[in-house]
Design a protein around this motif. Structure first.
Motif, PDB file in Angstrom:
ATOM      1  N   THR A 125       0.826  -1.207   0.000  1.00  0.00           N
ATOM      2  CA  THR A 125       0.000   0.000   0.000  1.00  0.00           C
ATOM      3  C   THR A 125       0.856   1.250   0.000  1.00  0.00           C
ATOM      4  O   THR A 125       0.629   2.189  -0.779  1.00  0.00           O
ATOM      5  N   SER A 128       2.724   1.694  -3.374  1.00  0.00           N
ATOM      6  CA  SER A 128       1.822   2.086  -4.452  1.00  0.00           C
ATOM      7  C   SER A 128       1.471   3.562  -4.363  1.00  0.00           C
ATOM      8  O   SER A 128       1.418   4.257  -5.368  1.00  0.00           O
ATOM      9  N   ASP A 134       2.137  -0.433  -9.052  1.00  0.00           N
ATOM     10  CA  ASP A 134       1.300  -1.497  -8.516  1.00  0.00           C
ATOM     11  C   ASP A 134       2.193  -2.603  -7.958  1.00  0.00           C
ATOM     12  O   ASP A 134       3.034  -3.157  -8.671  1.00  0.00           O
ATOM     13  N   THR A 135       1.998  -2.901  -6.686  1.00  0.00           N
ATOM     14  CA  THR A 135       2.801  -3.921  -6.011  1.00  0.00           C
ATOM     15  C   THR A 135       1.876  -5.036  -5.564  1.00  0.00           C
ATOM     16  O   THR A 135       0.924  -4.791  -4.824  1.00  0.00           O
ATOM     17  N   GLY A 237      -5.107  -8.300  -2.948  1.00  0.00           N
ATOM     18  CA  GLY A 237      -3.820  -7.940  -3.526  1.00  0.00           C
ATOM     19  C   GLY A 237      -2.883  -9.105  -3.752  1.00  0.00           C
ATOM     20  O   GLY A 237      -1.727  -8.905  -4.133  1.00  0.00           O
TER      21      GLY A 237
END
Length: 291
Positions: A125, A128, A134-135, A237
């Motif tokens: 989070t 990013s 985007d991870t 995620g």
């Protein structure tokens, strides 16, 4: 060990630091931005070089009786470790290499296994938000980014007990690593993934603020992963879910199946060809096909 800021140290006979693209972290600014009276982070130490921030902080927790909220950051590690005692190597100041000490007294020990997954959510989070990359999360403790059209590991997490009531969590993230510096072809970095920001000071602040937020939610919920929103957020995620994977288990065993869920104990649930669902609590996961 007496902490000192890496900005006070020199790794070059001709100046404070030799790589202009990799300035040292500013320990004073980090403490000013992160340490506050009612906050989680009580102390932020930045050292130029050490063997392992996790090993150092576990030792200090025992010897000095540290309260939770101590953060130890290294510009370079000579004996960094990942899961299963794997080595983690990276050039000086090319990433975020840090450990934190937590003492979740309000949470039953049976739920402490969620801490590495919580840290993964928090780090992804924070990165990013600050880096604009985007991870994704690979169960149980890897951070993934996309370089070109290829998924690559850019970071990892290692949790270790510190006495009866503490946990030290170590995080390593490749930030500015270049293609010719990659330790293995499947490695990546935020820079190679097209990050909008590779300044490590705001990246570290963003990650630690995110970790403080998620840890607070989880602790207030008594470690309940559903009530805190952690279980749902982790699953959203997690790049492992929906894939066929091979779990390499202790005892030279392996299990192949589709990763269908992360259960309430933080285990990865595999649906096998035999028609049963098998929870995996420990092991290496190999992604066999895209989601």
């Amino acid at each position: 060990m007496t902490p000192r800021d890496s900005s006070d140290a020199s790794d070059s006979p001709n100046g404070r630091w030799s790589d202009l693209d990799r300035p040292p972290l500013n320990g004073t600014a980090l403490r000013r931005g992160l340490v506050r009276d009612e906050g989680l982070w009580r102390q932020v130490d930045v050292v130029q070089r050490t063997g392992s921030t996790n090993s150092d902080l576990v030792s200090r927790a025992a010897e000095e009786g540290l309260a939770e909220g101590v953060v130890l950051v290294a510009e370079e590690q000579s004996a960094a470790r990942g899961r299963l005692d794997r080595q983690w190597t990276a050039p000086a100041r090319s990433g975020l290499f840090f450990s934190v000490l937590l003492r979740p007294a309000e949470v039953p020990v049976a739920r402490w296994g969620w801490l590495p997954l919580l840290t993964g959510v928090a780090v992804a989070t924070g990165l990013s938000r600050v880096a604009g990359v985007d991870t994704a999360l690979k169960w149980p403790n890897d951070l993934l980014v996309t370089v070109g059209d290829e998924e690559r590991k850019t970071g990892g997490i290692l949790a270790e007990r510190a006495g009866d009531d503490g946990v030290v969590i170590g995080v390593g993230v490749n930030v500015s690593l270049r293609a010719d510096e990659l330790p293995v072809p499947r490695a990546g970095s935020l820079a190679l993934a097209g990050a909008a920001n590779t300044d490590r000071d705001p990246l570290l602040r963003g990650v630690l603020r995110s970790l403080e937020d998620w840890y607070g939610r989880w602790r207030e919920a008594g470690g309940d992963p559903a009530a805190s929103g952690l279980q749902e957020t982790y699953a959203a995620g997690c790049a492992t879910l929906g894939r066929t994977v091979r779990a390499e288990l202790p005892g030279d065993r392996s299990l192949v199946g589709e990763a269908v869920a992360v259960d309430g104990d933080g285990r990865l649930v595999l649906a096998t060809e035999a028609g049963v669902q098998e929870p995996v609590g420990a092991g290496d996961i190999v992604h066999l096909r895209p989601a």
